[in-house]
Write a protein that holds these residues in place. Structure first.
Motif, PDB file in Angstrom:
ATOM      1  N   VAL A  43       0.929  -1.098   0.073  1.00 48.59           N
ATOM      2  CA  VAL A  43      -0.136   0.064  -0.018  1.00 48.59           C
ATOM      3  C   VAL A  43       0.817   1.418   0.074  1.00 48.59           C
ATOM      4  CG1 VAL A  43      -1.748  -1.113   1.167  1.00 48.59           C
ATOM      5  CG2 VAL A  43      -0.186   0.123   2.737  1.00 48.59           C
ATOM      6  N   THR A  44       0.152   2.348  -0.260  1.00 50.04           N
ATOM      7  CA  THR A  44       1.292   3.583  -0.398  1.00 50.04           C
ATOM      8  C   THR A  44       0.597   4.266   0.935  1.00 50.04           C
ATOM      9  OG1 THR A  44      -0.637   4.583  -1.610  1.00 50.04           O
ATOM     10  CG2 THR A  44       1.461   3.784  -2.881  1.00 50.04           C
ATOM     11  N   PHE A  45       1.510   5.267   1.249  1.00 49.60           N
ATOM     12  CA  PHE A  45       1.093   5.915   2.576  1.00 49.60           C
ATOM     13  C   PHE A  45       1.117   7.370   2.361  1.00 49.60           C
ATOM     14  CE2 PHE A  45       4.076   1.953   3.289  1.00 49.60           C
ATOM     15  CZ  PHE A  45       3.072   1.349   4.188  1.00 49.60           C
ATOM     16  N   GLY A  46       0.343   8.039   3.229  1.00 45.69           N
ATOM     17  CA  GLY A  46       0.214   9.392   3.305  1.00 45.69           C
ATOM     18  C   GLY A  46       1.142   9.829   4.452  1.00 45.69           C
ATOM     19  N   GLU A  47       0.910  11.304   4.922  1.00 38.08           N
ATOM     20  CA  GLU A  47       2.020  11.984   5.812  1.00 38.08           C
ATOM     21  C   GLU A  47       1.783  11.192   7.040  1.00 38.08           C
ATOM     22  OE1 GLU A  47       2.922  16.216   5.409  1.00 38.08           O
ATOM     23  OE2 GLU A  47       1.312  16.283   7.170  1.00 38.08           O
ATOM     24  N   HIS A  48       2.748  11.055   7.974  1.00 39.41           N
ATOM     25  CA  HIS A  48       2.522  10.414   9.266  1.00 39.41           C
ATOM     26  C   HIS A  48       3.119  11.513  10.107  1.00 39.41           C
ATOM     27  CE1 HIS A  48       1.315   6.764   7.622  1.00 39.41           C
ATOM     28  NE2 HIS A  48       1.073   6.056   8.732  1.00 39.41           N
ATOM     29  N   ARG A  49       2.418  11.723  11.238  1.00 42.07           N
ATOM     30  CA  ARG A  49       2.804  12.509  12.543  1.00 42.07           C
ATOM     31  C   ARG A  49       3.233  11.744  13.600  1.00 42.07           C
ATOM     32  NH1 ARG A  49       0.274  14.523  16.905  1.00 42.07           N
ATOM     33  NH2 ARG A  49       0.529  16.906  17.324  1.00 42.07           N
ATOM     34  N   LEU A  50       4.314  11.840  14.028  1.00 42.19           N
ATOM     35  CA  LEU A  50       5.066  11.145  15.134  1.00 42.19           C
ATOM     36  C   LEU A  50       5.303  11.935  16.208  1.00 42.19           C
ATOM     37  CD1 LEU A  50       7.646   9.319  12.708  1.00 42.19           C
ATOM     38  CD2 LEU A  50       5.335   8.684  12.968  1.00 42.19           C
ATOM     39  N   MET A  51       5.066  11.443  17.440  1.00 42.90           N
ATOM     40  CA  MET A  51       5.288  11.985  18.660  1.00 42.90           C
ATOM     41  C   MET A  51       6.068  11.154  19.505  1.00 42.90           C
ATOM     42  SD  MET A  51       2.521  13.904  21.509  1.00 42.90           S
ATOM     43  CE  MET A  51       2.028  15.158  19.945  1.00 42.90           C
ATOM     44  N   PHE A  52       7.477  11.060  19.468  1.00 42.28           N
ATOM     45  CA  PHE A  52       8.426  10.064  19.958  1.00 42.28           C
ATOM     46  C   PHE A  52       9.417  10.889  21.063  1.00 42.28           C
ATOM     47  CE2 PHE A  52       8.168   6.891  16.369  1.00 42.28           C
ATOM     48  CZ  PHE A  52       6.875   6.442  16.628  1.00 42.28           C
ATOM     49  N   GLY A  61       3.873  23.021  22.041  1.00 38.91           N
ATOM     50  CA  GLY A  61       5.440  23.038  22.181  1.00 38.91           C
ATOM     51  C   GLY A  61       5.925  21.622  22.215  1.00 38.91           C
ATOM     52  N   ASN A  62       5.192  20.676  21.937  1.00 43.36           N
ATOM     53  CA  ASN A  62       5.669  19.134  21.743  1.00 43.36           C
ATOM     54  C   ASN A  62       6.536  19.166  20.409  1.00 43.36           C
ATOM     55  OD1 ASN A  62       3.959  18.122  24.097  1.00 43.36           O
ATOM     56  ND2 ASN A  62       2.207  18.188  22.637  1.00 43.36           N
ATOM     57  N   SER A  63       7.520  18.313  20.321  1.00 40.03           N
ATOM     58  CA  SER A  63       8.451  17.900  19.488  1.00 40.03           C
ATOM     59  C   SER A  63       7.796  16.862  18.419  1.00 40.03           C
ATOM     60  CB  SER A  63       9.866  17.554  19.572  1.00 40.03           C
ATOM     61  OG  SER A  63      10.735  17.443  18.605  1.00 40.03           O
ATOM     62  N   ILE A  64       7.467  17.284  17.188  1.00 44.81           N
ATOM     63  CA  ILE A  64       6.556  16.607  16.231  1.00 44.81           C
ATOM     64  C   ILE A  64       7.635  16.256  15.016  1.00 44.81           C
ATOM     65  CG2 ILE A  64       4.757  16.230  14.689  1.00 44.81           C
ATOM     66  CD1 ILE A  64       4.092  16.517  17.798  1.00 44.81           C
ATOM     67  N   ALA A  65       7.645  14.860  14.590  1.00 42.57           N
ATOM     68  CA  ALA A  65       8.309  14.745  13.306  1.00 42.57           C
ATOM     69  C   ALA A  65       7.213  14.125  12.426  1.00 42.57           C
ATOM     70  CB  ALA A  65       9.157  13.284  13.661  1.00 42.57           C
TER      71      ALA A  65
END
Length: 313
Positions: free
Chosen positions: A18-27, A58-62
């Motif tokens: 499958v193809t993937f859309g944008e993903h938002r990561l909070m790690f 103010g959370n760091s998001i990738a």
């Protein structure tokens, strides 16, 4: 002060590419006086372009964007932090806030007001009635004792049940079922505090269980991402309450993201393009280990945590 290693792996599996859309990561954990980021790496398969930003809290998001299809999507994060978790006596509060009800200072209200508002309807006042049981003394009940009692009651009276599906139960659903996940319990704690006029927010992060690698300490929520609540108390500031484990203070808690509502603090959020039946499952693995201890926690106040050099990541 402990030096902790955090390994977090999230895997999605599909029946066909499958193809993937944008993903938002909070790690990435939030740097503060009680938590210092030392180093981190983030590996993603298939290969993705990653950009970083701060959200409104103010959370760091990738943000990860993909250029190829795959049957498996893997996010793997390795982080090292220095942790100065608070544990012990309750932090001092302003005298006017020691008993309920109290009002926040006028200059703080504009910033606290949305976190004070109840976010879930309670037309039959079931949550109100549940919270009133902790106000045996009526007006003038001790703030700390009421919050401690609510936190303890959630731990003692509700069954902990892991749930892989996204989403959070409403506080009324949690009361009716008398069970839930850590995120359900965190939201119940938040809304209970809001019924008493206090500001509360949701926290996502990791739980350090000293017995995770050996004999269990009995902490619930280790081995996956964890969630808890923070309540703003004048003089003490934002204090952490983990109703899943009946804990107060951050000795075992590693903050990654804070938000007004759980939907704003999802560790991994994104889309794929394919049929609904293409999705097989998702697995989350988290391992938090102590890799060093430079001095006993009692010997170093969180307020005096050294400001060392930042690591990469």
């Amino acid at each position: 002060m402990d030096t902790l290693s955090i390994r977090h792996r999230t895997t999605y599996r599909y029946r066909c590419p499958v193809t993937f859309g944008e993903h938002r990561l909070m790690f990435r954990p939030r740097d503060s006086h009680d938590l210092r980021h030392v180093s981190s790496t983030l590996a993603i398969s298939p290969t993705a372009a990653v950009r970083w930003r701060y959200d409104v809290f103010g959370n760091s998001i990738a943000i990860a964007t993909f250029g190829e299809a795959a049957q498996e999507l893997v996010f793997e994060s390795d982080i090292v932090v220095e942790h100065y978790g608070f544990e012990g006596a309750y932090p001092p509060m302003e005298d006017y806030a020691r008993k309920l009800p109290f009002s926040y200072a006028f200059e703080e209200l504009p910033d606290l007001r949305r976190s004070m508002e109840r976010h879930h309807r309670d037309p039959q006042h079931r949550l109100d009635a549940w919270v009133r049981r902790f106000l045996a003394d009526g007006a003038g009940a001790e703030t700390w004792q009421v919050l401690k009692a609510v936190n303890t009651a959630i731990h003692d009276e509700f069954a902990y049940a892991e749930r892989a599906e996204e989403g959070v139960q409403t506080p009324i659903e949690t009361l009716e079922r008398a069970s839930g996940t850590c995120r359900d319990f965190a939201l119940l704690m938040m809304e209970a505090a809001r019924t008493l006029g206090m500001a509360a927010r949701f926290v996502t992060g990791y739980l350090f269980d000293p017995g995770q690698a050996g004999s269990p300490h009995g902490l619930r929520g280790a081995g996956a991402t964890h969630a808890w609540a923070m309540i703003y108390l004048p003089g003490a500031g934002w204090v952490e309450f983990d109703p899943t484990n009946g804990l107060i203070g951050g000795a075992n808690l590693i903050r990654v993201g804070v938000a007004r509502d759980p939907a704003q603090a999802i560790p991994v959020q994104g889309t794929y393009f394919g049929a609904a039946e293409d999705f097989i499952d998702m697995a989350v693995e988290v391992e938090v280990e102590r890799i060093g201890e430079t001095m006993p926690a009692a010997a170093l106040s969180p307020l005096s945590a050294p400001q060392g050099r930042r690591g990469s990541g």
